[in-house]
Every structure is written in C-alpha cells, then in structure tokens.
Enzyme design. Structure first.
Site, mmCIF file in Angstrom:
data_model
loop_
_atom_site.group_PDB
_atom_site.id
_atom_site.type_symbol
_atom_site.label_atom_id
_atom_site.label_comp_id
_atom_site.label_asym_id
_atom_site.label_seq_id
_atom_site.Cartn_x
_atom_site.Cartn_y
_atom_site.Cartn_z
ATOM 1 N N CYS A 110 -114.029 -1.543 -29.678
ATOM 2 C CA CYS A 110 -114.884 -1.390 -30.868
ATOM 3 C C CYS A 110 -115.818 -2.574 -31.093
ATOM 4 C CB CYS A 110 -114.009 -1.182 -32.100
ATOM 5 S SG CYS A 110 -112.900 0.216 -31.937
ATOM 6 N N HIS A 243 -117.681 -2.762 -38.685
ATOM 7 C CA HIS A 243 -117.172 -1.658 -37.876
ATOM 8 C C HIS A 243 -116.561 -0.617 -38.806
ATOM 9 C CE1 HIS A 243 -115.184 0.755 -35.022
ATOM 10 N NE2 HIS A 243 -113.982 0.220 -35.169
ATOM 11 N N ASN A 273 -114.157 6.727 -37.129
ATOM 12 C CA ASN A 273 -114.276 5.522 -36.295
ATOM 13 C C ASN A 273 -114.813 5.926 -34.923
ATOM 14 O OD1 ASN A 273 -113.835 3.369 -34.566
ATOM 15 N ND2 ASN A 273 -111.815 2.866 -35.378
HETATM 16 N N1 COA Z 1 -101.418 12.771 -42.826
HETATM 17 C C1 COA Z 1 -100.382 12.714 -43.664
HETATM 18 N N2 COA Z 1 -99.445 11.762 -43.598
HETATM 19 C C2 COA Z 1 -99.585 10.817 -42.668
HETATM 20 C C3 COA Z 1 -100.648 10.807 -41.747
HETATM 21 C C4 COA Z 1 -101.588 11.848 -41.854
HETATM 22 N N3 COA Z 1 -102.652 11.924 -41.043
HETATM 23 N N4 COA Z 1 -100.521 9.731 -40.927
HETATM 24 C C5 COA Z 1 -99.417 9.076 -41.321
HETATM 25 N N5 COA Z 1 -98.850 9.728 -42.349
HETATM 26 C C6 COA Z 1 -97.639 9.393 -43.088
HETATM 27 C C7 COA Z 1 -96.706 8.522 -42.295
HETATM 28 O O1 COA Z 1 -95.885 9.302 -41.456
HETATM 29 C C8 COA Z 1 -95.939 7.837 -43.395
HETATM 30 O O2 COA Z 1 -94.942 8.715 -43.831
HETATM 31 P P1 COA Z 1 -93.473 8.159 -44.277
HETATM 32 O O3 COA Z 1 -93.731 7.220 -45.425
HETATM 33 O O4 COA Z 1 -92.744 9.387 -44.638
HETATM 34 O O5 COA Z 1 -92.952 7.461 -43.056
HETATM 35 C C9 COA Z 1 -96.957 7.713 -44.533
HETATM 36 O O6 COA Z 1 -97.998 8.631 -44.232
HETATM 37 C C10 COA Z 1 -97.536 6.316 -44.671
HETATM 38 O O7 COA Z 1 -97.921 5.888 -43.400
HETATM 39 P P2 COA Z 1 -98.512 4.436 -43.222
HETATM 40 O O8 COA Z 1 -98.648 4.168 -41.774
HETATM 41 O O9 COA Z 1 -97.756 3.488 -44.076
HETATM 42 O O10 COA Z 1 -99.954 4.617 -43.897
HETATM 43 P P3 COA Z 1 -101.036 3.528 -44.092
HETATM 44 O O11 COA Z 1 -101.364 3.427 -45.528
HETATM 45 O O12 COA Z 1 -100.741 2.254 -43.365
HETATM 46 O O13 COA Z 1 -102.293 4.187 -43.388
HETATM 47 C C11 COA Z 1 -103.572 4.121 -41.383
HETATM 48 C C12 COA Z 1 -102.230 4.472 -42.014
HETATM 49 C C13 COA Z 1 -103.487 4.434 -39.905
HETATM 50 C C14 COA Z 1 -104.649 4.977 -42.033
HETATM 51 C C15 COA Z 1 -103.893 2.629 -41.636
HETATM 52 O O14 COA Z 1 -102.792 1.842 -41.274
HETATM 53 C C16 COA Z 1 -105.087 2.172 -40.851
HETATM 54 O O15 COA Z 1 -106.199 2.651 -41.055
HETATM 55 N N6 COA Z 1 -104.906 1.174 -39.963
HETATM 56 C C17 COA Z 1 -106.018 0.688 -39.136
HETATM 57 C C18 COA Z 1 -106.249 1.619 -37.990
HETATM 58 C C19 COA Z 1 -107.555 1.352 -37.284
HETATM 59 O O16 COA Z 1 -108.550 1.112 -37.919
HETATM 60 N N7 COA Z 1 -107.541 1.456 -35.969
HETATM 61 C C20 COA Z 1 -108.701 1.270 -35.143
HETATM 62 C C21 COA Z 1 -109.182 -0.134 -35.155
HETATM 63 S S1 COA Z 1 -110.577 -0.364 -34.160
#
Ligand code: COA
Length: 320
Positions: A110, A243, A273
C-alpha cells in the site's frame, strides 16, 4: 531538484460490490462494515486485466499532462498484483501505450505509490530522466478470501497514474520498512514441486487490530517528521491524503495530530482499500473536480504490507 506533477489519471473497474452484496456472501452487514470501516462499496475487476486498467489510467494522466508516450524516459509501476510475475506490469504498460523507455515494478504494497515517487525523484535529480510515468495499481480481489469476513469487506481494486517532470515541488519524502510477515502478508506459492506438501491456494492474511495500531502510530510519526524536516507548520498544509484503509484509522490519526477534519480527503466509502492505488485515485479525483489549487501544499501518507510507510509533502503545481 525533485519533481513536479504535470498530470494525473485514474480508472476503477466497472463492477461495484456493495456491502449488501457482501452480506449475501459472508456473515456480515452494511451496518457493521460502515461503522467499523467507513466503506460502503468497492470496485472489483471482472473482465478487465491489470494491464487494461493501468493503460487506461496512464493514457488519462499523459493526456492531462500534455505529454506523449514517446517523451517518457522511465515508467515505474507500484503494484503487488501484476498480471504476470514476468514481464513486469510496467513493461506491459510501456508496450501498450507505445513508449520506448525502460520500465520496472516496485513492490511496497500500500506504500508503493510513495516508494515509486521517491525512486522517480532520484532519477530526475540525477539527470537520468526528465519525464517519468508513475503508475500505482492493485487488484487485491485476486488475493482476498471471499469467504473470510475479517478481510474481504476491506479491499477493492483500483489505481491511477501521474506524469512527473523535473521541478521543485517535492518538499520532503520519507520511506520506512520493518520486515514483518506476521501481521499482514499474501503468501507466495513457495512449495517445491519436489516436496511432499500439497500446494493449496493461499490468501491475504492479516491481524486487523495490529495493523490498525501500526497505521495510526506511523501516520502520526510520519506527519510530524514531514512538518519538522520541511519546516512547515501543520496549518500550512492544505490537504492530507492518507492511504484509504479505514475511516477510523484516518480519524484516530487526525485527532492525535489535532488537525481539522476538512483537511483530510477521503473516497474510502466508494472504493474501500485499493492498496497502492488509493492515494493516486484520490489525488486524481481532487485534481479533476477542481478541489486542488496551484500552490497548495499536500501531505501524502501511506502504510501497509512490509511493513512499510511512505510519506511526502509536495506543492501542487500541475501543467494546466
Ligand atoms: N462483519 C461482522 N462481524 C465481523 C466482521 C464482519 N465483516 N469482521 C469481523 N467481525 C467480528 C469479529 O469476528 C469479532 O467478533 P467477536 O467479538 O464475536 O469475536 C467482532 O466483529 C470484532 O472484531 P474486531 O477484529 O475486534 O473488530 P475491529 O473493531 O478491530 O475491526 C477491522 C476489524 C479489520 C475493521 C480493523 O481492525 C481494521 O480495519 N484494521 C486495519 C486493517 C487494514 O487497514 N488493513 C490493511 C492495511 S494496508
């Protein structure tokens, strides 16, 4: 001597995939995706190759810059999704647009667009090139597991291009890398054909929360570095193009920097993204919709696989 951006271009695939479409594929909802990421839909290549999309973006940038392909001295393509391992994506673009210059790819995920700008800047500063086409495009839909709700809701395909000339509009640029395959990777098919392992298709893997923390802390650090090294104040920066990964990452970094919301540009809701493609698509939209004005100062900050970051400050002074 650094560079001047003469023109921009971008293209996203035609096919749109909404959050509701995704809710029919995995256990998720529009409400969850919007509240956790800020993404409403994304574009997915179907029928278009990376080469098709990169060539269209390149021709739009060349037209915008009023530069013909035979004037180019170099083509750099930032991508991790090229149509082939070899030839490079840049070589295919070179051939298709009718340029005759050298061409190569840069792999910095990225952060690839900023890495490519830095490389181009070195060529221009050394006198080895006068006009360079930088393309940044990714099609991560090829590497995402569309049954994994933790990752598939985040990504889309897209990208753009800029034409660079010699100039003084790059005020500062900084790259970092800290090799780490633990929290974000796309595996390669490394298994030996002589080994006993069965080769299975592998997909993008990510620890979302770790990537989130890395992104917010690095955006803040890189912005402070730019401000210090370029001797500008935060107030003098007109727009920040981060980004486009997650609106919560953008908001958390902005709040820590204490900068106004109106300076942080975003098209994340429409495209998700798009990896290396996200900043050039945003830049092209702002160029073409008249948001950017001559003389304005832009901060471009990217982060991603590697783990890498790329950050630069530039003055906006295109050809027209
Ligand atoms: N729909 C519904 N529920 C979802 C889900 C989806 N698409 N994806 C995850 N969940 C659930 C998980 O299973 C978890 O459930 P649980 O509490 O029963 O275990 C719950 O939602 C919370 O998950 P969590 O991982 O704590 O959510 P979060 O607030 O951290 O958000 C991301 C997850 C991935 C959106 C966030 O961490 C993120 O954006 N990280 C950066 C990723 C990124 O930008 N990557 C590329 C970089 S270049």
């Amino acid at each position: 001597m650094s560079f001047r951006i003469l023109g921009t271009g971008s293209v996203v695939p035609d096919r749109s995939l909404s959050n509701n479409d995704l809710a029919g594929m995995v256990d998720t909802s529009d409400e969850w995706i919007v509240s956790r990421t800020g993404i409403s839909s994304r574009r997915i290549s179907s029928g278009e190759t990376m080469t098709d999309l990169c060539v269209k973006s390149s021709l739009l940038a060349l037209e915008n810059a009023e530069v013909s392909p035979d004037e180019l001295d170099l083509i750099i393509c930032a991508t991790i999704c090229g149509d082939y391992i070899t030839p490079s994506q840049a070589s295919l673009i070179q051939s298709e647009i009718g340029a005759t210059c050298p061409a190569f790819d840069v792999n910095a995920a990225c952060s690839g667009f900023i890495y490519a700008l830095d490389t181009a800047s070195a060529y221009l500063s050394s006198g080895k090139a006068s006009k360079i086409l930088v393309v940044a495009y990714d099609s991560l839909s090829k590497f995402v597991d569309w049954t994994d709700r933790n990752t598939c809701v985040l990504f889309g395909d897209g990208g753009g291009a800029v034409v660079l000339d010699k100039g003084d509009d790059l005020l500062g640029i900084n790259l970092t890398s800290e090799g780490n395959a633990e929290i974000l990777n796309i595996p390669c098919h490394n298994e030996s054909p002589f080994g006993s392992e069965t080769v299975t298709r592998q997909f993008l893997q990510m620890n979302g929360q770790e990537v989130f923390k890395f992104a917010v802390s690095r955006i803040v650090t890189e912005m402070k570095k730019l401000i210090q090294n370029c001797k500008v104040s935060a107030d003098e920066i007109d727009y920040v193009l981060l980004h486009q990964a997650n609106i919560r990452i953008i908001n958390a970094a902005r709040q820590r920097l204490g900068m106004p919301e109106g300076k942080f540009m975003s098209n994340l809701a429409r495209y998700g993204n798009t990896s290396a493609g996200s900043i050039p698509v945003l830049l092209d939209e702002l160029n073409r919709n008249g948001t950017l004005r001559k003389g304005q100062i832009l901060a471009l900050i990217a982060f991603g696989g590697g783990l890498t970051t790329g950050a630069c400050l530039l003055r906006w002074d295109p050809a027209k």
